[in-house]
Structures are given as structure tokens and as C-alpha cells.
Enzyme design. Structure first.
Site, PDB file in Angstrom:
ATOM      1  N   ALA A   1      51.431  32.869  48.361  1.00  0.00           N
ATOM      2  CA  ALA A   1      52.389  32.052  49.115  1.00  0.00           C
ATOM      3  C   ALA A   1      52.850  30.815  48.352  1.00  0.00           C
ATOM      4  O   ALA A   1      53.942  30.299  48.580  1.00  0.00           O
ATOM      5  CB  ALA A   1      51.766  31.630  50.444  1.00  0.00           C
TER       6      ALA A   1
ATOM      7  N   VAL B   1      41.235  36.927  52.258  1.00  0.00           N
ATOM      8  CA  VAL B   1      40.547  37.842  51.325  1.00  0.00           C
ATOM      9  C   VAL B   1      39.039  37.921  51.570  1.00  0.00           C
ATOM     10  O   VAL B   1      38.361  38.760  50.991  1.00  0.00           O
ATOM     11  CB  VAL B   1      40.811  37.484  49.840  1.00  0.00           C
ATOM     12  CG1 VAL B   1      42.284  37.602  49.496  1.00  0.00           C
ATOM     13  CG2 VAL B   1      40.253  36.109  49.479  1.00  0.00           C
TER      14      VAL B   1
ATOM     15  N   ASN C   1      44.345  36.587  42.920  1.00  0.00           N
ATOM     16  CA  ASN C   1      44.600  35.204  42.509  1.00  0.00           C
ATOM     17  C   ASN C   1      44.086  34.172  43.500  1.00  0.00           C
ATOM     18  O   ASN C   1      43.804  33.032  43.112  1.00  0.00           O
ATOM     19  CB  ASN C   1      46.129  35.066  42.322  1.00  0.00           C
ATOM     20  CG  ASN C   1      46.605  33.640  42.374  1.00  0.00           C
ATOM     21  OD1 ASN C   1      46.494  32.905  41.400  1.00  0.00           O
ATOM     22  ND2 ASN C   1      47.143  33.220  43.532  1.00  0.00           N
TER      23      ASN C   1
ATOM     24  N   TYR D   1      32.334  26.192  41.696  1.00  0.00           N
ATOM     25  CA  TYR D   1      33.623  26.713  41.201  1.00  0.00           C
ATOM     26  C   TYR D   1      33.413  27.345  39.824  1.00  0.00           C
ATOM     27  O   TYR D   1      33.885  28.457  39.557  1.00  0.00           O
ATOM     28  CB  TYR D   1      34.636  25.559  41.134  1.00  0.00           C
ATOM     29  CG  TYR D   1      36.023  25.981  40.686  1.00  0.00           C
ATOM     30  CD1 TYR D   1      36.947  26.492  41.602  1.00  0.00           C
ATOM     31  CD2 TYR D   1      36.414  25.873  39.355  1.00  0.00           C
ATOM     32  CE1 TYR D   1      38.221  26.880  41.192  1.00  0.00           C
ATOM     33  CE2 TYR D   1      37.683  26.262  38.947  1.00  0.00           C
ATOM     34  CZ  TYR D   1      38.583  26.754  39.867  1.00  0.00           C
ATOM     35  OH  TYR D   1      39.844  27.146  39.458  1.00  0.00           O
TER      36      TYR D   1
ATOM     37  N   ALA E   1      30.682  28.593  38.564  1.00  0.00           N
ATOM     38  CA  ALA E   1      29.922  29.850  38.698  1.00  0.00           C
ATOM     39  C   ALA E   1      30.827  30.993  39.150  1.00  0.00           C
ATOM     40  O   ALA E   1      30.752  32.109  38.616  1.00  0.00           O
ATOM     41  CB  ALA E   1      28.781  29.658  39.696  1.00  0.00           C
TER      42      ALA E   1
HETATM   43  N1  LIG Z   1      45.507  24.768  39.476  1.00  0.00           N
HETATM   44  C1  LIG Z   1      44.643  24.854  38.478  1.00  0.00           C
HETATM   45  O1  LIG Z   1      44.374  23.874  37.754  1.00  0.00           O
HETATM   46  C2  LIG Z   1      44.000  26.176  38.145  1.00  0.00           C
HETATM   47  C3  LIG Z   1      43.506  26.361  36.859  1.00  0.00           C
HETATM   48  C4  LIG Z   1      42.893  27.568  36.540  1.00  0.00           C
HETATM   49  C5  LIG Z   1      42.792  28.572  37.494  1.00  0.00           C
HETATM   50  N2  LIG Z   1      43.277  28.357  38.747  1.00  0.00           N
HETATM   51  C6  LIG Z   1      43.120  29.442  39.716  1.00  0.00           C
HETATM   52  O2  LIG Z   1      44.395  29.941  40.057  1.00  0.00           O
HETATM   53  C7  LIG Z   1      44.360  30.513  41.369  1.00  0.00           C
HETATM   54  C8  LIG Z   1      45.529  29.979  42.184  1.00  0.00           C
HETATM   55  O3  LIG Z   1      45.349  28.580  42.352  1.00  0.00           O
HETATM   56  P1  LIG Z   1      46.550  27.554  42.553  1.00  0.00           P
HETATM   57  O4  LIG Z   1      46.298  26.449  41.631  1.00  0.00           O
HETATM   58  O5  LIG Z   1      47.857  28.249  42.544  1.00  0.00           O
HETATM   59  O6  LIG Z   1      46.176  27.043  44.011  1.00  0.00           O
HETATM   60  P2  LIG Z   1      47.048  26.807  45.336  1.00  0.00           P
HETATM   61  O7  LIG Z   1      46.153  26.080  46.247  1.00  0.00           O
HETATM   62  O8  LIG Z   1      48.379  26.247  45.010  1.00  0.00           O
HETATM   63  O9  LIG Z   1      47.300  28.300  45.878  1.00  0.00           O
HETATM   64  C9  LIG Z   1      46.241  29.083  46.333  1.00  0.00           C
HETATM   65  C10 LIG Z   1      46.758  30.081  47.373  1.00  0.00           C
HETATM   66  O10 LIG Z   1      45.644  30.864  47.787  1.00  0.00           O
HETATM   67  C11 LIG Z   1      45.694  30.965  49.215  1.00  0.00           C
HETATM   68  N3  LIG Z   1      44.361  31.212  49.746  1.00  0.00           N
HETATM   69  C12 LIG Z   1      43.313  30.330  49.815  1.00  0.00           C
HETATM   70  N4  LIG Z   1      42.284  30.905  50.444  1.00  0.00           N
HETATM   71  C13 LIG Z   1      42.662  32.156  50.755  1.00  0.00           C
HETATM   72  C14 LIG Z   1      42.026  33.243  51.407  1.00  0.00           C
HETATM   73  N5  LIG Z   1      40.777  33.129  51.917  1.00  0.00           N
HETATM   74  N6  LIG Z   1      42.705  34.405  51.550  1.00  0.00           N
HETATM   75  C15 LIG Z   1      43.968  34.520  51.085  1.00  0.00           C
HETATM   76  N7  LIG Z   1      44.630  33.522  50.480  1.00  0.00           N
HETATM   77  C16 LIG Z   1      43.989  32.374  50.316  1.00  0.00           C
HETATM   78  C17 LIG Z   1      46.262  29.637  49.687  1.00  0.00           C
HETATM   79  O11 LIG Z   1      46.755  29.715  50.996  1.00  0.00           O
HETATM   80  C18 LIG Z   1      47.322  29.389  48.625  1.00  0.00           C
HETATM   81  O12 LIG Z   1      48.553  29.976  48.980  1.00  0.00           O
HETATM   82  C19 LIG Z   1      42.967  30.164  41.926  1.00  0.00           C
HETATM   83  O13 LIG Z   1      42.109  31.273  41.795  1.00  0.00           O
HETATM   84  C20 LIG Z   1      42.507  29.021  41.030  1.00  0.00           C
HETATM   85  O14 LIG Z   1      41.105  28.935  40.961  1.00  0.00           O
HETATM   86  C21 LIG Z   1      43.896  27.192  39.096  1.00  0.00           C
HETATM   87  C1  LIG Z   2      35.244  24.316  28.825  1.00  0.00           C
HETATM   88  C2  LIG Z   2      35.388  23.273  29.868  1.00  0.00           C
HETATM   89  C3  LIG Z   2      36.003  23.732  31.158  1.00  0.00           C
HETATM   90  C4  LIG Z   2      37.253  22.960  31.418  1.00  0.00           C
HETATM   91  C5  LIG Z   2      37.907  23.376  32.693  1.00  0.00           C
HETATM   92  C6  LIG Z   2      39.389  23.208  32.560  1.00  0.00           C
HETATM   93  C7  LIG Z   2      40.238  23.549  33.486  1.00  0.00           C
HETATM   94  C8  LIG Z   2      39.852  23.976  34.803  1.00  0.00           C
HETATM   95  C9  LIG Z   2      40.770  24.293  35.705  1.00  0.00           C
HETATM   96  C10 LIG Z   2      40.305  24.599  37.059  1.00  0.00           C
HETATM   97  O1  LIG Z   2      40.538  25.925  37.372  1.00  0.00           O
HETATM   98  C11 LIG Z   2      40.852  23.624  38.042  1.00  0.00           C
HETATM   99  C12 LIG Z   2      40.071  23.653  39.302  1.00  0.00           C
HETATM  100  C13 LIG Z   2      39.525  22.607  39.898  1.00  0.00           C
HETATM  101  C14 LIG Z   2      39.692  21.249  39.399  1.00  0.00           C
HETATM  102  C15 LIG Z   2      38.558  20.365  39.866  1.00  0.00           C
HETATM  103  C16 LIG Z   2      38.601  19.057  39.784  1.00  0.00           C
HETATM  104  C17 LIG Z   2      39.738  18.322  39.234  1.00  0.00           C
HETATM  105  C18 LIG Z   2      39.698  16.871  39.650  1.00  0.00           C
HETATM  106  C19 LIG Z   2      41.003  16.262  39.368  1.00  0.00           C
HETATM  107  C20 LIG Z   2      41.139  14.883  39.951  1.00  0.00           C
HETATM  108  O2  LIG Z   2      40.163  14.153  40.105  1.00  0.00           O
HETATM  109  O3  LIG Z   2      42.262  14.529  40.271  1.00  0.00           O
END
Ligand SMILES: NC(=O)c1ccc[n+]([C@@H]2O[C@H](COP(=O)([O-])OP(=O)(O)OC[C@H]3O[C@@H](n4cnc5c(N)ncnc54)[C@H](O)[C@@H]3O)[C@@H](O)[C@H]2O)c1
Ligand SMILES: CCCCC/C=C\C=C\[C@H](O)C/C=C\C/C=C\CCCC(=O)O
Length: 266
Positions: free
Chosen positions: A14, A65, A91, A151, A153
Site C-alpha cells: 500500500a 500476513v 515485503n 528487527y 534477528a
Molecule cells: N525503510 C527502510 O529504511 C528499510 C530498509 C531496509 C529494509 N526495509 C524493509 O522494507 C520493507 C518495507 O518497508 P517500508 O520502509 O516500505 O515501510 P512502510 O511502513 O512504508 O510500509 C510497510 C507496509 O507494510 C504494511 N504492513 C505492516 N504490517 C503488515 C501486516 N501484518 N500485514 C500486511 N501488511 C502489513 C503496512 O501497512 C505498510 O503499507 C520492510 O520489510 C522493511 O523492513 C526498510
Molecule cells: C551492518 C550494519 C547494519 C546497518 C543497518 C542499515 C540499515 C538498516 C535499515 C533498516 O531496515 C531500517 C529499519 C529500522 C530503522 C531503525 C531505527 C532507525 C532510527 C532512526 C531515527 O532515530 O530516526
């Protein structure tokens, strides 16, 4: 893999990264089913996509999910509307150390459940067409994010599960490739909430150690979408983990059994 006419599922589609992945698939002619727990955001995204790509290309299923039944029903609705599934991106994810069991349930159990249900529809022995599954991990799936241990893990779990399943899929002749993406920080809603007291819990007082890792840079959704598009299309990759970082992406080189065991390796 040419995308025109293919059928894709994106969980957490979404908003944020999931919405970006869905958009590139639609642009390339695929039909996309969005699974998301956020009903309002999901309907708004569906409406915007319908305007741009037409009403027949998109389905939105309200789906948590963590629920086997909801996920099963969403896959079923997708197959009924579009006939078969070729691409699944698991995702959906959160970052919440206070409610850490929910983080495990969504980030790891949700990906495992999504992969198994996807395989039921995609694997050739069940009459499926084969295809590709992309599971979204994080750079925190390869190294520690100290104020987010659970997270971290879950994201390590996604990498390990996907690599093992890729080998299982190959050995069993499923015809389905399974790969992982590991982005550094990306500018999305998740990033702006993860460091809050509500999500960081007891680790709120050390949130600066996570913040310091922002020195690696913060990506835009479009940077990750480019790497996703490449990984979907590249039929030579199975069991790969792709790091997405400032300036582009790379395939992770994991240690081999020989690296780990030396002369004791079989
Ligand atoms: N934003 C970052 O820095 C980052 C970095 C690396 C990986 N990721 C990963 O990317 C993926 C997407 O994250 P994002 O940053 O787009 O986050 P986001 O919060 O913008 O989007 C996440 C989406 O997942 C949906 N969601 C949450 N719980 C759910 C559930 N139980 N069932 C179905 N849908 C659900 C939410 O409603 C939302 O639409 C995640 O797995 C996150 O861990 C994010
Ligand atoms: C090898 C080291 C690992 C580095 C991790 C780098 C990126 C991680 C991305 C994550 O998926 C993001 C998820 C959660 C972020 C958690 C805390 C961020 C706090 C930011 C803030 O304080 O504004």
C-alpha cells in the site's frame, strides 16, 4: 523474464517500498495484487494505480500476513482474478522492539508463510508456471542494528530462510527462484517511526547508535526499485542476496563451507 502479462503479488504494497515495487511491475505490463493490512492506504493506492494503468490490472486484498487464513484467501482471490502467479514479493515489515513478538510474526513468520503459500501456487509440480519470489530483508539482515536487535534477528532470518529455500526449490525442481534484497536505510514511513519511543522501547535511550548508521546514507524508494527490477528480470540468480546502497547495488559474497571449515570441509 519479460513482465508483460505476468501476475505479481506484493505484500505491504500500500505504501513505501512495496508501493514502489508494485508500480514498476505495473509499468512493465504486469498485473499486481496488493496485500496490506492498511485498508485506507491500500484503497487509495489501488485508486491511483487504476487511474494510471486501468481497472483490470490491479487487485487490493486487505490482508494481515500474520494470519494464515487471510493470506491463503488473498492468494486464492489473486489466482481467481488473474489466473496463476509468477512473481511474489514478501515485503510487509515493521520495526518495533517494544512489541517484539509482533515484529517476529510479521517480518519473519509472514515471509515464511508468504513463501510457502506462493510456492503452492507457483511450483511446477502443482501445475504452476514457476517464477520468482523476492523476500525483503535489510542491511540489518547482514550486520547488527544495535538498537533494533529483534528487527536484526528477523532480517537475518529472512536471508537464511530464503537462501535455504532457494537451494530446496532448485533441488526439488520447483522452477521458482528465491532471492533477497538488503537495502540500507530508505526514506519511508517505517524509518520515521522506528526511532520513536513507542517503537524503540527500552532501546530508545541508545537510538543514537542506529542514527549514526545513517552516515552510510539514506536511499530513496526509487533507488531500491531499480535493484528490484533488475533482480526480477535476472533469471540467472537464485539464492542471491542483493545489498542496495548509495550509488547502486551488489551481490553479497557469503563464505563457502571451505571458508568456514578449512581443511575439515567435505
Ligand atoms: N525503510 C527502510 O529504511 C528499510 C530498509 C531496509 C529494509 N526495509 C524493509 O522494507 C520493507 C518495507 O518497508 P517500508 O520502509 O516500505 O515501510 P512502510 O511502513 O512504508 O510500509 C510497510 C507496509 O507494510 C504494511 N504492513 C505492516 N504490517 C503488515 C501486516 N501484518 N500485514 C500486511 N501488511 C502489513 C503496512 O501497512 C505498510 O503499507 C520492510 O520489510 C522493511 O523492513 C526498510
Ligand atoms: C551492518 C550494519 C547494519 C546497518 C543497518 C542499515 C540499515 C538498516 C535499515 C533498516 O531496515 C531500517 C529499519 C529500522 C530503522 C531503525 C531505527 C532507525 C532510527 C532512526 C531515527 O532515530 O530516526
Amino acid at each position: 523474464m519479460a513482465l508483460d502479462g505476468k501476475v505479481a503479488v506484493v505484500t505491504g504494497g500500500a505504501q513505501g517500498l512495496g508501493r514502489g515495487f508494485a508500480e514498476v511491475l505495473l509499468k512493465k505490463g504486469a498485473k499486481v495484487s496488493l496485500f496490506d493490512v492498511g485498508e485506507e492506504t491500500g484503497n487509495a493506492t489501488k485508486g491511483a494505480f487504476e487511474k494510471e494503468f486501468g481497472p483490470d490490472q490491479i487487485l487490493f486484498c486487505v490482508c494481515d500476513v500474520t494470519s494464515e487464513k487471510q493470506l491463503k484467501d488473498a492468494f486464492q482471490r489473486t489466482v481467481q482474478k488473474f489466473s496463476g502467479i509468477d512473481i511474489v514479493c514478501n515485503n510487509a515489515g515493521i520495526s518495533n522492539e517494544r512489541d517484539w513478538e509482533k515484529t517476529v510474526a510479521i517480518n519473519l513468520c509472514g515471509v515464511i508463510r508468504g513463501t510457502y503459500l506462493a510456492l503452492d501456487h507457483m511450483k511446477k509440480e502443482n501445475g504452476g508456471r514457476g517464477g520468482v519470489i523476492i523476500n525483503i530483508s535489510s542491511m540489518a539482515g547482514l550486520g547488527p542494528l544495535p538498537a533494533s536487535p529483534v528487527y536484526t534477528a528477523t532480517k537475518h532470518g529472512v536471508v537464511g530462510f530464503s537462501r535455504a529455500m532457494a537451494m530446496a526449490s532448485d533441488a526439488a525442481g520447483y522452477g521458482v527462484r528465491i532471492n533477497t534484497m538488503c537495502p540500507i536505510y530508505v526514506r519511508t514511513a517505517l524509518l520515521s517511526t522506528a526511532g520513536s519511543e513507542e517503537c524503540a522501547g527500552e532501546f530508545y535511550r541508545i537510538k543514537h547508535v542506529n542514527r549514526k548508521l545513517m552516515e552510510f546514507g539514506v536511499l530513496e524508494v526509487s533507488d531500491v526499485v531499480k535493484a528490484f527490477d533488475n533482480l526480477v528480470l535476472d533469471e540467472s540468480q537464485n539464492g542471491a542476496a542483493v545489498i542496495v546502497k548509495m550509488g547502486g547495488f551488489d551481490y553479497v559474497k557469503f563464505p563457502t563451507a571451505e571458508d568456514l571449515l578449512g581443511s575439515n570441509a567435505p
